[in-house]
Write a protein that holds these residues in place. Sequence first.
Motif, PDB file in Angstrom:
ATOM      1  N   PRO A 164       0.835  -1.213   0.000  1.00  0.00           N
ATOM      2  CA  PRO A 164       0.000   0.000   0.000  1.00  0.00           C
ATOM      3  C   PRO A 164       0.858   1.246   0.000  1.00  0.00           C
ATOM      4  CG  PRO A 164       0.021  -1.013   2.174  1.00  0.00           C
ATOM      5  CD  PRO A 164       0.723  -1.968   1.259  1.00  0.00           C
ATOM      6  N   PRO A 165       0.386   2.332  -0.598  1.00  0.00           N
ATOM      7  CA  PRO A 165       1.191   3.558  -0.678  1.00  0.00           C
ATOM      8  C   PRO A 165       1.372   4.194   0.693  1.00  0.00           C
ATOM      9  CG  PRO A 165      -1.035   3.955  -1.472  1.00  0.00           C
ATOM     10  CD  PRO A 165      -0.924   2.477  -1.244  1.00  0.00           C
ATOM     11  N   GLY A 166       2.442   4.961   0.801  1.00  0.00           N
ATOM     12  CA  GLY A 166       2.692   5.703   2.027  1.00  0.00           C
ATOM     13  C   GLY A 166       3.573   5.009   3.029  1.00  0.00           C
ATOM     14  N   ARG A 167       3.974   3.775   2.768  1.00  0.00           N
ATOM     15  CA  ARG A 167       4.827   3.048   3.700  1.00  0.00           C
ATOM     16  C   ARG A 167       6.246   2.938   3.134  1.00  0.00           C
ATOM     17  NH1 ARG A 167       1.095  -2.126   5.589  1.00  0.00           N
ATOM     18  NH2 ARG A 167      -0.682  -0.922   6.406  1.00  0.00           N
ATOM     19  N   PRO A 168       7.258   3.116   3.968  1.00  0.00           N
ATOM     20  CA  PRO A 168       8.640   3.019   3.458  1.00  0.00           C
ATOM     21  C   PRO A 168       8.947   1.655   2.856  1.00  0.00           C
ATOM     22  CG  PRO A 168       8.589   4.053   5.631  1.00  0.00           C
ATOM     23  CD  PRO A 168       7.217   3.533   5.386  1.00  0.00           C
ATOM     24  N   GLU A 169       8.439   0.580   3.493  1.00  0.00           N
ATOM     25  CA  GLU A 169       8.723  -0.750   2.953  1.00  0.00           C
ATOM     26  C   GLU A 169       8.057  -0.953   1.593  1.00  0.00           C
ATOM     27  OE1 GLU A 169       5.397  -1.156   6.066  1.00  0.00           O
ATOM     28  OE2 GLU A 169       7.265  -0.043   5.770  1.00  0.00           O
ATOM     29  N   SER A 170       6.915  -0.280   1.364  1.00  0.00           N
ATOM     30  CA  SER A 170       6.269  -0.375   0.056  1.00  0.00           C
ATOM     31  C   SER A 170       7.135   0.284  -1.012  1.00  0.00           C
ATOM     32  CB  SER A 170       4.887   0.279   0.100  1.00  0.00           C
ATOM     33  OG  SER A 170       4.046  -0.369   1.026  1.00  0.00           O
ATOM     34  N   ARG A 192      -3.551   2.950  -8.350  1.00  0.00           N
ATOM     35  CA  ARG A 192      -3.104   2.596  -7.009  1.00  0.00           C
ATOM     36  C   ARG A 192      -1.608   2.332  -6.942  1.00  0.00           C
ATOM     37  NH1 ARG A 192      -8.240  -0.357  -6.670  1.00  0.00           N
ATOM     38  NH2 ARG A 192      -7.192  -2.248  -7.342  1.00  0.00           N
ATOM     39  N   LEU A 193      -0.945   2.314  -8.088  1.00  0.00           N
ATOM     40  CA  LEU A 193       0.501   2.143  -8.119  1.00  0.00           C
ATOM     41  C   LEU A 193       1.179   3.508  -8.088  1.00  0.00           C
ATOM     42  CD1 LEU A 193       0.862  -0.580 -10.904  1.00  0.00           C
ATOM     43  CD2 LEU A 193       0.953  -0.929  -8.437  1.00  0.00           C
ATOM     44  N   PRO A 194       2.380   3.601  -7.544  1.00  0.00           N
ATOM     45  CA  PRO A 194       3.109   4.877  -7.614  1.00  0.00           C
ATOM     46  C   PRO A 194       3.358   5.277  -9.061  1.00  0.00           C
ATOM     47  CG  PRO A 194       4.159   3.345  -6.070  1.00  0.00           C
ATOM     48  CD  PRO A 194       3.140   2.559  -6.812  1.00  0.00           C
ATOM     49  N   GLY A 195       3.167   6.546  -9.342  1.00  0.00           N
ATOM     50  CA  GLY A 195       3.338   6.995 -10.724  1.00  0.00           C
ATOM     51  C   GLY A 195       4.732   6.745 -11.261  1.00  0.00           C
ATOM     52  N   TRP A 196       5.750   6.950 -10.427  1.00  0.00           N
ATOM     53  CA  TRP A 196       7.122   6.776 -10.900  1.00  0.00           C
ATOM     54  C   TRP A 196       7.430   5.326 -11.262  1.00  0.00           C
ATOM     55  CZ3 TRP A 196       9.666   3.195  -8.077  1.00  0.00           C
ATOM     56  CH2 TRP A 196       9.246   2.960  -6.758  1.00  0.00           C
ATOM     57  N   PHE A 197       6.634   4.397 -10.739  1.00  0.00           N
ATOM     58  CA  PHE A 197       6.921   2.982 -10.963  1.00  0.00           C
ATOM     59  C   PHE A 197       6.877   2.625 -12.445  1.00  0.00           C
ATOM     60  CE2 PHE A 197       5.272  -1.478 -11.040  1.00  0.00           C
ATOM     61  CZ  PHE A 197       6.430  -2.091 -10.580  1.00  0.00           C
ATOM     62  N   HIS A 198       5.984   3.247 -13.196  1.00  0.00           N
ATOM     63  CA  HIS A 198       5.872   2.907 -14.615  1.00  0.00           C
ATOM     64  C   HIS A 198       6.021   4.106 -15.541  1.00  0.00           C
ATOM     65  CE1 HIS A 198       1.706   4.510 -14.812  1.00  0.00           C
ATOM     66  NE2 HIS A 198       1.669   4.141 -13.550  1.00  0.00           N
TER      67      HIS A 198
END
Length: 708
Positions: free
Chosen positions: A230-236, A276-282
Amino acid sequence: MSTVGWAKQSDEGGAGGGGRPARTEPPGGPAGDGQPVVADGMMPLWAVSLDWELRRGRQVILNGQIRDRWWFADRPASFREVVAGLLEARGAEVVGWWDPVGGLTFPLPGHAERFDELREGRSSGRAQTPGGAATPGGASGTGTPPDAAGTRPPPQGRGDAEGPLDGAPDASARARRGDERDRGRERLLTPRQSGRPRSFEDVVATVHRLVALPDAAVAFVFEDVDHHLPPGRPESHLGYLRLRAAMTDAVTPRSAAGPAPHARNAVLCAVGDVGRLPGWFHLEDPRVAALHIGPPDPSERRLWLTWLLRTFNGAHESSRADLEALVGATDGMLGWDIDSLARTSWMRNAPVGKPDKLLELHRLNVSVDPWTQLDRETVAGAAGALGSRVVGQSVAVNAVASALQSAFVGVDFGSSGTARPRGAFFFVGPTGVGKTELAKSVAELMFGDQSAYARFDMSEYQQEHAAERLAGAPPGYIGHEQGGELTRRVQERPFSVLLFDEIEKAHPKVLDKFLQILEDGRLTDGRGQTAYFSQCLIIFTSNTGADQVRSLLEERDRLSYPQLEAHFTRAVEEKFRQIGRPEIYGRLKPGVVVFDMLRPEHVARIADRLLGELAESVRERHRVELVPDTDTLHPWITERMSDPAHQAYGGRQIRNELELVRAAVVGHLLVNRPEPGSRIRVGLGADSRPWVTADGAGPFAGEGSVRS
C-alpha cells in the motif's frame, strides 16, 4: 492504452490441436498487408497487444478487467490462463505467478520443477547451449564437466589414482579419507535444496536473479501487488524499487527463437487499477508500459454470443438480426455478464429475440418491474394528489401525472436498443412557484416519502472538473475508486427520482454528461461500471428568464400564462445556444414545462398551507392549538403579494411575509407560557401588526386534532 491491434494468427495449436494458442505475427502478417484483426477464438485483442509489447522488449503493467473471462484457444478462460498460455506460447520454460494470497505458484504443469532446477543451479534436458542446441545432461553450476559420454567422472582423492600399493595396509584408508574430504568440499560448493521462496522479498530477489540469467526463458507475473504494497509506507517504496529493478534488469535469453530477437524475460504486473501504483513505478522508465484491459469490444462480444447463442432461451427461433441486436445491447458488459446473460434468459423467461427486455431484467435483477407495483388508483389520481401539494400549477402537474401513467402502463413507440429514462422534464419558471416541491411530491407519491429522491444542486458544478463528481474521476486520479455521485446513486437505487436543481448554473462540460443519459439511458463511471437510468424519472429545474419577470410585470398589469410560457421558452432556448449546447435543448424540448407565476387566487391557499405547518409545529412542541384568523390574514397577504417586486419571488416571498406572524407566536409562547391543551389565536390589526391572544372557544381537544 487501447487494445485495438493488427495481427494474423496461424492455425498452429488451434482448438483442433488441443493445445496452445497460435503465435501472433507482426503487423499485417509476414507480408505486411496491414489489415485490421477482429477477434477470433484464439486470443483476445488485449493479449495481442501484450504480445507486441513483449516483442518490443518492454515489461507490461496489465490493469483493468483482470477478473473477467475471455475466449482463449476456443474456450472460456480466466485472465491467468490467457496470460500464462500466451507466455508459454512465446517459449517460456517457466511461468510463475505471485499473488498476496497464494504466494508463488505455477499455473502450467512441469513449470514448478523447471523453476526448482534453475533456482538450485541444476540442469535438465531442456537446457540450451548458446548455439541453441540442447545438451543432454546440461551443465552444472559448480560441479565437474561431464565427459564425452555425458556422465560425470568420480572425484579424485589425494591418494594414487590407480589405487593403493601392494603391501601398504594404510594406503586404502588414506584414500578413503581423501575421497570423503573431496566429497564434503563438493557438497559445500553445491547450492542447498532449500524450499521455494515464500515472502514477497524473497520471491522478488529470486525472480531478479533468474530473469537476469540468459540460460533459460522465464516469465513471472505479480498480481495485486498494489494491495500487498500500500502507498505511504517506506517498505512499500522499497518493494516497488526492487520489483522495478527485476523488470528492467531482465535479459534476452539465449534460447529465444522466432521473429522476436529483442524479447526479454518477462516480469509483469497485473492490477485492477493502475492509479493505485506509484506513478514513478511505470512513468519514469520507457521500458515499462501500462496496458489497460477494458470490456470486450463488439467483435469479441459477437464471438462470445455466436458460441453462446444456442444456450439462450428462444435460440432456435433467433435470426442473425437478433444476434446483432444483442451485440449492440451488451455494449459495456464484461465476459462474465455475457456468460450469465444466457442463464437470465431462462430464469426470467426472456427470449433472445427481445434483447432490450432481456438486458433490462438482467441489469435490474428484480423479479418484477417496480413501476408496475405502484397502486393503480394512486397513479390514475396522480394529478389530484400532486395538485393538492403544488398550488396553481395545473399544466406542470398534468404533464408529470401523464408521464407517471405512461411509465405505469408501459406503452411507448419502441426502443432504441437501450432503454431511456421513464421520463425527463425541464421545469422552468419564476422562482418559488413549486418546481422543487413538485419533485418532492412525485417522490412521495411513488415511495411514500418525499425525501426519497436524489437532489443535485448544480450550482456546485460550475467548474469544468466538477463533471468528475457525477461520473467519477478517471483512473490514476484521487477519488477514482469511489466512483461518481450520480452513477453510484443509480447503481444502488435504479428506481429513483433524480432532481438536478438550477441546471443553468452547471458548466457546459457537466451538461454533456446528460446527453448520453437522455439518449441511451446509461452513464459509465471512471471505474468502468455502467449505471442504467431506464427506471429513473429525471427532473431538471431552471430559473432562466426569471430575472426579467419583475420588469415584465411593471410594464403591464397582468401577464397571461401564454405570454409567460413564450417568454421562458425563448429564454431557455437562447441560454442553451449561448453555452453552445443546443442539442441538449433539442432532447429536452418535449419535456419542457413552464410554471405559471402565482396568481392572487392562489396566494391565500399557499398561505393557509404555511400557517397549517406553523400550527402543527406549535401543537407538536407545546401541545397548544394555534388558530389563524383568516379574516385578517388573507386580505393582508393578498395585498402584499400584489406588488410586482413580491410576485417575482413567488411562494418564498409568502413565507417571508409570514415571518411576522411566526415571530409574534414565538414571543407569546415565551412570555405567557400557555398551558398544554389551551388554544391561542393569531391575526393582524388595522395597522398590519400581528396580535396573539388566548382563545376561550374551548379546551384543546388533544393530540391528533387541529381546529381552524
